[in-house]
Design a protein around this motif. Structure first.
Motif, PDB file in Angstrom:
ATOM      1  N   UNK A  74      30.497  53.903  -2.989  1.00  0.00           N
ATOM      2  CA  UNK A  74      31.457  53.287  -1.899  1.00  0.00           C
ATOM      3  C   UNK A  74      32.107  52.112  -2.136  1.00  0.00           C
ATOM      4  N   UNK A  75      31.124  51.202  -2.638  1.00  0.00           N
ATOM      5  CA  UNK A  75      31.806  49.717  -3.120  1.00  0.00           C
ATOM      6  C   UNK A  75      32.630  49.901  -4.105  1.00  0.00           C
ATOM      7  N   UNK A  76      32.502  50.687  -4.969  1.00  0.00           N
ATOM      8  CA  UNK A  76      33.559  50.774  -6.244  1.00  0.00           C
ATOM      9  C   UNK A  76      34.813  51.585  -5.744  1.00  0.00           C
ATOM     10  N   UNK A  77      34.653  52.330  -4.873  1.00  0.00           N
ATOM     11  CA  UNK A  77      35.807  53.127  -4.078  1.00  0.00           C
ATOM     12  C   UNK A  77      36.715  51.839  -3.243  1.00  0.00           C
ATOM     13  N   UNK A  80      38.293  49.460  -5.552  1.00  0.00           N
ATOM     14  CA  UNK A  80      39.654  49.955  -6.337  1.00  0.00           C
ATOM     15  C   UNK A  80      40.489  50.139  -5.310  1.00  0.00           C
ATOM     16  N   UNK A  81      40.374  50.441  -3.883  1.00  0.00           N
ATOM     17  CA  UNK A  81      41.458  50.737  -3.052  1.00  0.00           C
ATOM     18  C   UNK A  81      42.068  49.260  -2.660  1.00  0.00           C
ATOM     19  N   UNK A  82      41.403  48.237  -2.658  1.00  0.00           N
ATOM     20  CA  UNK A  82      42.130  47.018  -2.465  1.00  0.00           C
ATOM     21  C   UNK A  82      42.980  46.577  -3.479  1.00  0.00           C
ATOM     22  N   UNK A  83      42.504  46.953  -4.730  1.00  0.00           N
ATOM     23  CA  UNK A  83      43.320  46.569  -5.736  1.00  0.00           C
ATOM     24  C   UNK A  83      44.644  47.198  -6.251  1.00  0.00           C
ATOM     25  N   UNK A  84      44.728  48.413  -5.256  1.00  0.00           N
ATOM     26  CA  UNK A  84      45.929  49.153  -5.269  1.00  0.00           C
ATOM     27  C   UNK A  84      46.086  50.125  -6.364  1.00  0.00           C
TER      28      UNK A  84
END
Length: 84
Positions: A74-77, A80-84
């Motif tokens: 969940x933390x990795x997801x 990655x979602x914040x980075x775009x």
């Protein structure tokens, strides 16, 4: 004093200082080598014994729990979602 005389005195002083440092370091190296040879004569090297101990076992790495793996995913997801 003229600037050329000051420059020559500066160079003279620099060479004198560098020479004294070089002499001291050479003397220090010589002293260390002499002490090493003296110690080799006084204390002979211990004979190396072949050890009959078995090779070390591989370390067992415990696997993380399912909850920990889910939190990591969940933390990795989210990252990655914040980075775009």
């Amino acid at each position: 004093m003229t600037p050329s005389q000051l420059l020559l005195e500066g160079v003279d002083l620099m060479l004198m200082g560098m020479g004294s440092v070089f002499f001291f370091l050479a003397l220090l190296i010589l002293a260390i080598r002499l002490m090493a040879r003296l110690l080799e004569r006084i204390v002979p090297a211990a004979p190396v014994r072949a050890s009959a101990s078995p090779a070390p076992a591989k370390a067992v790495v415990p696997q993380p729990d399912a909850d920990v793996l889910a939190a990591i995913q969940l933390a990795i997801h989210q990252h990655r979602a914040r980075r775009g």
